[in-house]
Design an enzyme around this catalytic site. Structure first.
Site, mmCIF file in Angstrom:
data_model
loop_
_atom_site.group_PDB
_atom_site.id
_atom_site.type_symbol
_atom_site.label_atom_id
_atom_site.label_comp_id
_atom_site.label_asym_id
_atom_site.label_seq_id
_atom_site.Cartn_x
_atom_site.Cartn_y
_atom_site.Cartn_z
ATOM 1 N N THR A 42 0.823 -1.198 0.000
ATOM 2 C CA THR A 42 0.000 0.000 0.000
ATOM 3 C C THR A 42 0.861 1.253 0.000
ATOM 4 O O THR A 42 1.961 1.247 0.531
ATOM 5 C CB THR A 42 -0.881 -0.006 1.266
ATOM 6 O OG1 THR A 42 -1.527 -1.259 1.327
ATOM 7 C CG2 THR A 42 -1.899 1.093 1.281
ATOM 8 N N THR A 60 -3.821 0.641 -2.942
ATOM 9 C CA THR A 60 -3.246 -0.618 -2.454
ATOM 10 C C THR A 60 -3.380 -1.773 -3.433
ATOM 11 O O THR A 60 -4.346 -1.851 -4.194
ATOM 12 C CB THR A 60 -3.919 -1.021 -1.118
ATOM 13 O OG1 THR A 60 -3.211 -2.118 -0.548
ATOM 14 C CG2 THR A 60 -5.369 -1.420 -1.293
ATOM 15 N N ASP A 84 -9.736 -8.847 2.159
ATOM 16 C CA ASP A 84 -10.303 -7.922 3.148
ATOM 17 C C ASP A 84 -11.768 -8.247 3.466
ATOM 18 O O ASP A 84 -12.339 -7.692 4.390
ATOM 19 C CB ASP A 84 -10.196 -6.467 2.664
ATOM 20 C CG ASP A 84 -8.812 -5.886 2.928
ATOM 21 O OD1 ASP A 84 -8.020 -6.529 3.639
ATOM 22 O OD2 ASP A 84 -8.517 -4.790 2.428
ATOM 23 N N SER A 113 -12.337 -1.845 4.739
ATOM 24 C CA SER A 113 -10.966 -1.383 4.540
ATOM 25 C C SER A 113 -10.523 -0.531 5.709
ATOM 26 O O SER A 113 -11.319 0.223 6.272
ATOM 27 C CB SER A 113 -10.875 -0.557 3.248
ATOM 28 O OG SER A 113 -9.585 0.017 3.150
ATOM 29 N N GLY A 136 -2.068 -1.959 6.627
ATOM 30 C CA GLY A 136 -3.183 -2.835 7.002
ATOM 31 C C GLY A 136 -3.991 -2.233 8.150
ATOM 32 O O GLY A 136 -4.190 -1.015 8.203
HETATM 33 O O1 DON Z 1 -7.823 -1.840 2.768
HETATM 34 C C1 DON Z 1 -7.159 -2.357 3.661
HETATM 35 O O2 DON Z 1 -7.412 -2.228 4.858
HETATM 36 C C2 DON Z 1 -5.939 -3.201 3.299
HETATM 37 N N1 DON Z 1 -6.160 -3.797 2.019
HETATM 38 C C3 DON Z 1 -4.702 -2.339 3.304
HETATM 39 C C4 DON Z 1 -3.479 -3.131 3.000
HETATM 40 C C5 DON Z 1 -2.228 -2.467 3.400
HETATM 41 O O3 DON Z 1 -2.212 -1.376 3.937
HETATM 42 C C6 DON Z 1 -0.996 -3.224 3.150
HETATM 43 N N2 DON Z 1 0.166 -2.415 3.335
HETATM 44 N N3 DON Z 1 1.072 -2.221 3.879
#
Ligand code: DON
Length: 231
Positions: A42, A60, A84, A113, A136
């Site tokens: 992301t 992302t 997700d 998300s 995340g």
């Molecule tokens: O939308 C979300 O919450 C996740 N798909 C975000 C993923 C993410 O931030 C991965 N990165 N470091």
């Protein structure tokens, strides 16, 4: 799913929730009446132009290289955002999140998300802060703590971004404290209260811009390798 936004953001609801939190005992997540579930790769960027127009964007692929499927000729990978969704209730997704039926896969739905690109205005409606993060479920912790640091703790942007962060995502029922950022006595007290605490650096990586006297300050997260630039 219909989301009761005005209830969730009301002071009455917040006060009611606050009353359920014990000041000296950890509440095991499994004992909570309603288990609210929340949601690697992301990017977040924050932009402000000289007129004060602001953009906060988080984009992302979810996982490293997303689904691994590359769109020939177009030059990008497809994400694996389906992770997700709750694909199997009770089973953790790649971020360890265990979620409920409300986030189940169904036609026309979007997955939950954690991405929280945020523009904060001051009471006069003037731009104060542009922020957001990658990481995340830790995105929510980092973004909210940066905002609290600026508004409630009156920190400079550099301090707000660098301050040690705390993360809890309901399940697994544990608190992540960024390494070296908390007094051993605080950690011991949390453990005595029944919290499972572990120290680990890296509660997300944010990129922020804040209005200061005479202009703006920008800062990338000291936990990451980005940069702030001005033109
Ligand atoms: O939308 C979300 O919450 C996740 N798909 C975000 C993923 C993410 O931030 C991965 N990165 N470091």
């Amino acid at each position: 799913m219909s989301v009761p936004l005005s209830t969730l953001t009301s002071k009455t609801y917040a006060r009611g929730l606050a009353k359920t939190i014990s000041r000296d005992r950890a509440d095991p997540t499994n004992h909570l009446a309603s288990q609210i579930g929340e949601g690697t790769e992301t990017t977040h960027y924050s932009i402000v132009d000289r007129f004060g127009n602001a953009v906060a964007t988080t984009t992302t692929l979810n996982d490293l290289y997303g689904s691994g499927v590359y769109v020939s000729g177009a030059g990008f990978f497809l994400n694996d955002e389906m992770d997700d969704f709750t694909s199997k209730p009770g089973t953790p997704n790649m971020f360890g999140l265990i979620q409920g039926a409300a986030n189940a896969i169904a036609p026309g739905k979007r997955m939950l998300s954690a991405m929280s690109p945020t523009i904060v205005l001051d009471p006069k409606g003037t731009l104060l802060l542009v922020t957001g993060a990658r990481g995340g479920p830790r995105i929510i912790s980092a973004t909210s703590q940066i905002i609290l640091n600026v508004i409630d703790h009156r920190m400079s942007l550099a301090d707000a971004m660098s301050a040690p962060r705390i993360h809890h995502q309901s399940l697994p029922d544990s608190i992540q404290l960024e390494t070296g950022g908390f007094e051993p006595s605080v950690i011991a007290r949390l453990r005595a209260m029944g919290h499972f605490v572990y120290e680990q650096r890296g509660v997300a990586s944010a990129a922020s811009i804040m209005r200061v006297k005479g202009g703006y300050e920008g800062m990338d997260d000291p936990r990451a390798r980005g940069a702030a630039v001005g033109f």
